[in-house]
Design an enzyme around this catalytic site. Sequence first.
Site, short mmCIF file in Angstrom:
data_model
loop_
_atom_site.label_atom_id
_atom_site.label_comp_id
_atom_site.label_asym_id
_atom_site.label_seq_id
_atom_site.Cartn_x
_atom_site.Cartn_y
_atom_site.Cartn_z
CG ASP B 95 -2.10 -0.89 1.13
OD1 ASP B 95 -2.00 -1.93 0.44
OD2 ASP B 95 -3.14 -0.58 1.74
CE LYS B 157 -5.24 2.21 2.47
NZ LYS B 157 -4.10 1.55 3.14
CE LYS B 186 -6.69 -1.13 2.60
NZ LYS B 186 -5.34 -1.68 2.94
#
Lengths: 221, 221
Positions: B95, B157, B186
């Site tokens: 991430d 995300k 996400k």
Amino acid sequence: MNQITKSELAKRIDHSKLRPNYTRQEIEKGCEEALAFGCAAMCVNPSMVEVAAKKLAGSGILVNSVVGFPFGATLPEIKAAEAGKVITLGAGEIDMVINIASAVEGDWDHVRKDIAAVVEAAADVPVKTIFETCHLNDEQIASACRAATEAGAAYVKTSTGFSDLGATIHDIMLMRKSAGPNVKIKAAGGINYYEDAVALINAGADRIGVSRTAQILSGAP
Amino acid sequence: MNQITKSELAKRIDHSKLRPNYTRQEIEKGCEEALAFGCAAMCVNPSMVEVAAKKLAGSGILVNSVVGFPFGATLPEIKAAEAGKVITLGAGEIDMVINIASAVEGDWDHVRKDIAAVVEAAADVPVKTIFETCHLNDEQIASACRAATEAGAAYVKTSTGFSDLGATIHDIMLMRKSAGPNVKIKAAGGINYYEDAVALINAGADRIGVSRTAQILSGAP
């Protein structure tokens, strides 16, 4: 209170523009402020080092790059690579965040190795070590000062300015007592007024990291 | 509202323990929670990847390491090196935080290159790209989705969970519309209840990043 003149105080200030959404233009404006006030350094994120170095070239005002910022929760070799890289781009000082979890666990060997990796990569560029003191108790702060001293840090520094609490007079006095005699102290985080800046300097801080530089200096007599 | 069962919801959760003062013991406890709930992944800082990988070995639950976290304000080669390193230590998902300042400036070429450097270093490990949407307007979020798609990101995300605001239904719907059809979404940041998690999934989120997993799952019917 021992008073400090505006220009003497400016020389102890690392003018800091560290929010990750600050654009190049805002960093350049910050550099102009640092120049106008006569600050010690301009503190920026790694991706803004080139911008600041270009703006401050020849001025004597250092570009101070943060490393592992603001969590300090990455690997020693990554912090070292980041320090090496920003120095090639023009950084004259490094403010690295220590591995806070290791300090909380009491794994001083890892804290020391993590700092030493950056000190080695930085060579003759001074390394300041940010403890994020709000996560540590007095014993841990004292141990962190010893670890930083042993690892060759130039400064111990209280806070990133992006956690729960910033510099306190208590912590600065504790750090002055615990770090080696040649290690300097930087107070940072939540310093917004002249009186607080002066109190932290009188408690032992050699340098202060602030973003509200104009407001702080406007309070000088 | 389309309901989601407890076990179906758990499979979409990246159980996150990212505060920099969390000790190894707290990370191990987090891994035990992820195992007990049957989460998709356990999200940790780089210096905790080894700890989590050891604890989750053979479980099918991925170790998800953050990169350039939480500011994203470092150099592409440093993010790439960090991604490569955590993968060798056991990370199965990355991430990364994008360069937020570049997105604000509209320098999409740099945003794309920064993501592409990490995607290349990660090879077959999926890369999620964190935008910190609270700093971006709708147009910038849509452009960031296009840049991430072009750079080969697996996910877009919303947030780190460490800035001003987290995931909103509005942003998830915008991201679903703007990212390529094979790019997943996400939601993360400020998700504390079952109803909010379900609403974000119904809006288009494939995965949600949360720390209060027990509390969220306890709200399932």
